[in-house]
Design a protein around this motif. Sequence first.
Motif, PDB file in Angstrom:
ATOM      1  N   PRO A  87       0.819  -1.221   0.000  1.00  0.00           N
ATOM      2  CA  PRO A  87       0.000   0.000   0.000  1.00  0.00           C
ATOM      3  C   PRO A  87       0.852   1.271   0.000  1.00  0.00           C
ATOM      4  CG  PRO A  87      -0.906  -1.603   1.530  1.00  0.00           C
ATOM      5  CD  PRO A  87       0.412  -2.151   1.063  1.00  0.00           C
ATOM      6  N   TYR A  88       2.005   1.206   0.638  1.00  0.00           N
ATOM      7  CA  TYR A  88       2.871   2.382   0.746  1.00  0.00           C
ATOM      8  C   TYR A  88       3.360   2.836  -0.627  1.00  0.00           C
ATOM      9  CZ  TYR A  88       6.541   5.450   2.611  1.00  0.00           C
ATOM     10  OH  TYR A  88       7.321   6.536   2.917  1.00  0.00           O
ATOM     11  N   VAL A  89       3.782   1.886  -1.458  1.00  0.00           N
ATOM     12  CA  VAL A  89       4.276   2.228  -2.799  1.00  0.00           C
ATOM     13  C   VAL A  89       3.150   2.821  -3.645  1.00  0.00           C
ATOM     14  CG1 VAL A  89       5.127   1.251  -4.958  1.00  0.00           C
ATOM     15  CG2 VAL A  89       6.193   0.594  -2.805  1.00  0.00           C
ATOM     16  N   ILE A  90       1.956   2.256  -3.549  1.00  0.00           N
ATOM     17  CA  ILE A  90       0.820   2.788  -4.306  1.00  0.00           C
ATOM     18  C   ILE A  90       0.474   4.196  -3.828  1.00  0.00           C
ATOM     19  CG2 ILE A  90      -1.601   2.439  -4.904  1.00  0.00           C
ATOM     20  CD1 ILE A  90       0.448   0.506  -6.215  1.00  0.00           C
ATOM     21  N   ALA A  91       0.560   4.427  -2.511  1.00  0.00           N
ATOM     22  CA  ALA A  91       0.308   5.772  -1.981  1.00  0.00           C
ATOM     23  C   ALA A  91       1.313   6.769  -2.548  1.00  0.00           C
ATOM     24  CB  ALA A  91       0.372   5.758  -0.456  1.00  0.00           C
ATOM     25  N   HIS A 142      -5.468   4.178   2.634  1.00  0.00           N
ATOM     26  CA  HIS A 142      -6.286   5.346   2.964  1.00  0.00           C
ATOM     27  C   HIS A 142      -5.571   6.233   3.985  1.00  0.00           C
ATOM     28  CE1 HIS A 142      -9.406   7.313   5.519  1.00  0.00           C
ATOM     29  NE2 HIS A 142      -9.931   7.610   4.349  1.00  0.00           N
ATOM     30  N   GLY A 143      -4.961   5.625   4.971  1.00  0.00           N
ATOM     31  CA  GLY A 143      -4.235   6.381   5.989  1.00  0.00           C
ATOM     32  C   GLY A 143      -3.058   7.149   5.420  1.00  0.00           C
ATOM     33  N   TYR A 144      -2.316   6.521   4.527  1.00  0.00           N
ATOM     34  CA  TYR A 144      -1.187   7.218   3.905  1.00  0.00           C
ATOM     35  C   TYR A 144      -1.658   8.428   3.105  1.00  0.00           C
ATOM     36  CZ  TYR A 144       1.747   3.102   4.909  1.00  0.00           C
ATOM     37  OH  TYR A 144       2.437   2.079   5.523  1.00  0.00           O
ATOM     38  N   LEU A 145      -2.785   8.286   2.373  1.00  0.00           N
ATOM     39  CA  LEU A 145      -3.251   9.357   1.494  1.00  0.00           C
ATOM     40  C   LEU A 145      -3.894  10.506   2.259  1.00  0.00           C
ATOM     41  CD1 LEU A 145      -4.695   7.184  -1.405  1.00  0.00           C
ATOM     42  CD2 LEU A 145      -2.589   8.528  -1.441  1.00  0.00           C
ATOM     43  N   THR A 146      -4.445  10.222   3.426  1.00  0.00           N
ATOM     44  CA  THR A 146      -5.041  11.292   4.227  1.00  0.00           C
ATOM     45  C   THR A 146      -4.021  11.975   5.130  1.00  0.00           C
ATOM     46  OG1 THR A 146      -5.641   9.752   5.999  1.00  0.00           O
ATOM     47  CG2 THR A 146      -7.283  10.134   4.272  1.00  0.00           C
ATOM     48  N   GLY A 147      -2.862  11.338   5.312  1.00  0.00           N
ATOM     49  CA  GLY A 147      -1.876  11.874   6.246  1.00  0.00           C
ATOM     50  C   GLY A 147      -2.067  11.348   7.654  1.00  0.00           C
ATOM     51  N   ASP A 148      -2.986  10.391   7.821  1.00  0.00           N
ATOM     52  CA  ASP A 148      -3.250   9.768   9.119  1.00  0.00           C
ATOM     53  C   ASP A 148      -2.752   8.325   9.067  1.00  0.00           C
ATOM     54  OD1 ASP A 148      -4.151   9.319  11.670  1.00  0.00           O
ATOM     55  OD2 ASP A 148      -6.242   8.990  11.082  1.00  0.00           O
ATOM     56  N   GLY A 153       5.360   6.481  12.606  1.00  0.00           N
ATOM     57  CA  GLY A 153       6.595   7.071  12.109  1.00  0.00           C
ATOM     58  C   GLY A 153       6.764   7.048  10.606  1.00  0.00           C
ATOM     59  N   VAL A 154       5.738   6.624   9.868  1.00  0.00           N
ATOM     60  CA  VAL A 154       5.841   6.520   8.405  1.00  0.00           C
ATOM     61  C   VAL A 154       4.750   7.350   7.746  1.00  0.00           C
ATOM     62  CG1 VAL A 154       5.753   4.980   6.414  1.00  0.00           C
ATOM     63  CG2 VAL A 154       6.828   4.203   8.547  1.00  0.00           C
ATOM     64  N   GLN A 155       5.149   8.244   6.860  1.00  0.00           N
ATOM     65  CA  GLN A 155       4.220   9.018   6.041  1.00  0.00           C
ATOM     66  C   GLN A 155       4.592   8.829   4.569  1.00  0.00           C
ATOM     67  OE1 GLN A 155       1.554  10.663   6.970  1.00  0.00           O
ATOM     68  NE2 GLN A 155       1.833  10.640   9.195  1.00  0.00           N
ATOM     69  N   ALA A 156       3.604   8.919   3.716  1.00  0.00           N
ATOM     70  CA  ALA A 156       3.852   8.843   2.276  1.00  0.00           C
ATOM     71  C   ALA A 156       4.171  10.236   1.756  1.00  0.00           C
ATOM     72  CB  ALA A 156       2.638   8.280   1.561  1.00  0.00           C
ATOM     73  N   VAL A 157       5.357  10.380   1.164  1.00  0.00           N
ATOM     74  CA  VAL A 157       5.777  11.662   0.604  1.00  0.00           C
ATOM     75  C   VAL A 157       6.323  11.415  -0.808  1.00  0.00           C
ATOM     76  CG1 VAL A 157       7.250  13.681   0.900  1.00  0.00           C
ATOM     77  CG2 VAL A 157       6.434  12.445   2.922  1.00  0.00           C
ATOM     78  N   PRO A 158       5.579  11.879  -1.852  1.00  0.00           N
ATOM     79  CA  PRO A 158       4.256  12.501  -1.824  1.00  0.00           C
ATOM     80  C   PRO A 158       3.177  11.485  -1.445  1.00  0.00           C
ATOM     81  CG  PRO A 158       5.403  12.940  -3.892  1.00  0.00           C
ATOM     82  CD  PRO A 158       6.132  11.817  -3.211  1.00  0.00           C
ATOM     83  N   GLY A 159       2.017  11.993  -1.130  1.00  0.00           N
ATOM     84  CA  GLY A 159       0.880  11.142  -0.810  1.00  0.00           C
ATOM     85  C   GLY A 159       0.054  11.698   0.321  1.00  0.00           C
ATOM     86  N   ALA A 160       0.701  11.959   1.458  1.00  0.00           N
ATOM     87  CA  ALA A 160      -0.009  12.437   2.641  1.00  0.00           C
ATOM     88  C   ALA A 160      -0.753  13.732   2.339  1.00  0.00           C
ATOM     89  CB  ALA A 160       0.968  12.636   3.792  1.00  0.00           C
ATOM     90  N   GLY A 161      -2.051  13.725   2.628  1.00  0.00           N
ATOM     91  CA  GLY A 161      -2.858  14.912   2.430  1.00  0.00           C
ATOM     92  C   GLY A 161      -3.395  15.101   1.030  1.00  0.00           C
TER      93      GLY A 161
END
Length: 344
Positions: A87-91, A142-148, A153-161
Motif C-alpha cells: 500500500p505504501y508504494v501505491i500511496a 487510505h491512511g497514507y493518502l489522508t496523512g493519518d 513514524g511513516v508518512q507517504a511523501v508525496p501522498g499524505a494529504g
Amino acid sequence: MASRTPLSVIDFCTIYPGETAGESMSRSVELARTAEELGYSRIWYSEHHNMATIASSAPAVLIAHIAAKTERIRLGAGGVMLPNHSPYVIAEQFGTLAELYPDRIDLGLGRAPGTDMNTLGRALRRDPNAAERFPEDIMELHGYLTGDSRVAGVQAVPGAGTNVPLYVLGSSMFGASLAAKLGLPYSFASHFAPTHLQQATTYYRENFEPSEVLSEPYVIAAVNVTAADTREEAEEQTRIVHRNRVRTMLNRQGHHLSDAQVDQVVDSPTGRQIIDMLKFTGVGTGEDAAEYLEKFTALATADELMVSFQAPGSQEAVHGMRLLGRAWGLDPADTAGAPGDWGL
C-alpha cells in the motif's frame, strides 16, 4: 436535453494485430483527448500482466503520460490490483500523480491478480495469501493518502494529504460487501463479469454504511458499446469482436488456431461461454447504444457508467465514442462532472 448519468471510459490500451505497445499507448493519448473534447467524465486504466493484447500493465506510469497530454479529464486506475503491491508504494505513486495533476486522479482497487498463476507466483512474486489482506491494505493505503498513517513514524511523501479518491472494484459479492462496510464508492466489472451485477449492486446499496468519505452509496457499472453509423455495420463489428475475443482467450490457454478453427469455436459451447462475458453490450447506432445504456443504468442502479468501446480497431472505437457522446448529449463543459473529491 435532460441531464443523464455521467459517462466515463475504461481503456485497456489494446494492442491490435501488427501494432507495438508504444503505438497502442500513443493511441490511448488520442482516445483521452477525444473523450475530453466530447465531455466524458473520466478514463480508467486497468493493471494486467503477461497479456499480449493489453499494454496497461503499469497504470500509474500510463496515467502520468496521458495526464500531461490532456487538460482536465479525470484519469485513474480501474484498477490497481492492490495485493500485487505494498500500500505504501501505491500511496507514493498516486500521491505523486495527485501533486502533479491536482483534482484529476482516481484510484480504483481490485484484489484479483490481473494475470495467470504462473506470472503471479514466479514473476510478480506475489504472496499466495496476499488477497486475504485486501481490506486491511485499503485502510492502510487510505491512511497514507489522508496523512493519518496507520504505521507509526511513516508518512507517504508525496501522498499524505492528497486524499486521492478510492474506489472498490469487484465482480462478486465480496467487493460489494467490502465497499458497503467501508463506506466507499463501488465499481462493478459488468463489462466482462455480468453474472452478479444486480445482486451485488443491490446488496451494496441496502447495506451501505456512511463514512467520512461518502455519505450515500455511489455505483459505477461497466458496460460495453459497439456503435457505428448503421446497425448493420455495428453488428458486423460485433461479429469481429467476438471472433477476436475467442481467439485471444484461447491463445492465453496455449491454443493457436486458424481463422476457420476460431469460427468453429465461436459457435461451440466454449465459444458461447466466452462471448457471454460480453452480455451487457449496446450495439447499433449512437442512438441505439444510448437507448441501451438508459435501460442498463436502471438495471444496474448505476450513478455512473464506465464504457468499454468494443471494436475491431482504434478508428472504429473512437468513432463509436463520438457517436455515443453525441447521442447521449454530452457537454464538454461537464468533462469533470463525475464526483471525484469524496471529502476524505
